[in-house]
Design an enzyme around this catalytic site. Structure first.
Site, short mmCIF file in Angstrom:
data_model
loop_
_atom_site.label_atom_id
_atom_site.label_comp_id
_atom_site.label_asym_id
_atom_site.label_seq_id
_atom_site.Cartn_x
_atom_site.Cartn_y
_atom_site.Cartn_z
N TRP A 18 -13.87 2.35 73.97
CA TRP A 18 -13.56 0.97 74.34
C TRP A 18 -12.16 0.66 73.83
CZ3 TRP A 18 -16.11 -1.99 77.64
CH2 TRP A 18 -17.44 -1.72 77.89
N ALA A 52 -18.07 1.84 69.13
CA ALA A 52 -18.05 1.87 67.67
C ALA A 52 -19.41 2.21 67.07
CB ALA A 52 -17.56 0.53 67.12
N LEU A 53 -20.48 1.71 67.68
CA LEU A 53 -21.81 1.95 67.11
C LEU A 53 -22.18 3.43 67.06
CD1 LEU A 53 -23.85 -1.01 68.61
CD2 LEU A 53 -23.31 -0.62 66.20
N ARG A 84 -22.48 -10.70 68.24
CA ARG A 84 -21.38 -10.97 67.32
C ARG A 84 -20.65 -9.69 66.95
NH1 ARG A 84 -21.33 -15.87 64.29
NH2 ARG A 84 -20.33 -14.60 62.68
#
EC number: 2.5.1.78
Length: 157
Positions: A18, A52-53, A84
């Site tokens: 991303w 990112a996760l 969030r």
């Protein structure tokens, strides 16, 4: 600037895709600074994950190979309106911390979460430049942590 005492150390970089145009600036700057410090670009291996996760799990798998002296995770986590972004970033950093504590392989972070980001050219340009700085800082920190760990090894000997 620290000159590498371990110039042949293998480093893994796990980068989220991303906002790749921003994140890739960190990776390029890390590699450039690593070579200025005496390391080899050939010893830096880059691994892509969707977001990112996915960084902590990928970093854990890489750390468990025993092949890498350190791992850098890099991502740009922005508020996408679904959940969030600060929660996502905190979760990623907690996971990266757990990986390094569980595997004894340093896991450095260039996972950044701006307070307020909008897709405008001035902000995109700002964060592209900012990720260059973060890549250089990450390379310096990586060299410093490898030196610190080498000193710890002498204490344990």
């Amino acid at each position: 600037m620290t000159i590498l005492s371990h110039p042949s150390a293998k480093i893994a970089i796990v980068r989220a895709r991303w906002h790749a145009d921003i994140v890739d600036r960190c990776v390029d700057a890390f590699v450039a600074q690593w070579t200025k410090l005496g390391g080899s670009a050939a010893d830096v291996e880059i691994f892509d994950v969707p977001g990112a996760l996915e960084i902590p799990l990928h970093a854990q798998a890489l750390a468990r190979t025993g092949r890498y002296a350190a791992i850098l995770g890099t991502a740009f986590v922005v508020n996408g309106g679904i959940y969030r972004h600060d929660f996502v970033s905190g979760t990623v950093l907690d996971g990266m911390m757990r990986v390094q504590l569980d595997t004894d392989v340093p896991v450095l972070s260039a996972v950044l979460t701006p307070h307020n980001f909008q897709e405008s050219e001035p902000l995109i340009a700002f964060f592209r430049d900012h990720f260059v700085v973060k890549g250089e800082e990450a390379a310096n920190a990586c060299a410093q942590i490898l030196d610190a760990r080498a000193k710890l090894a002498l204490v344990d000997a």
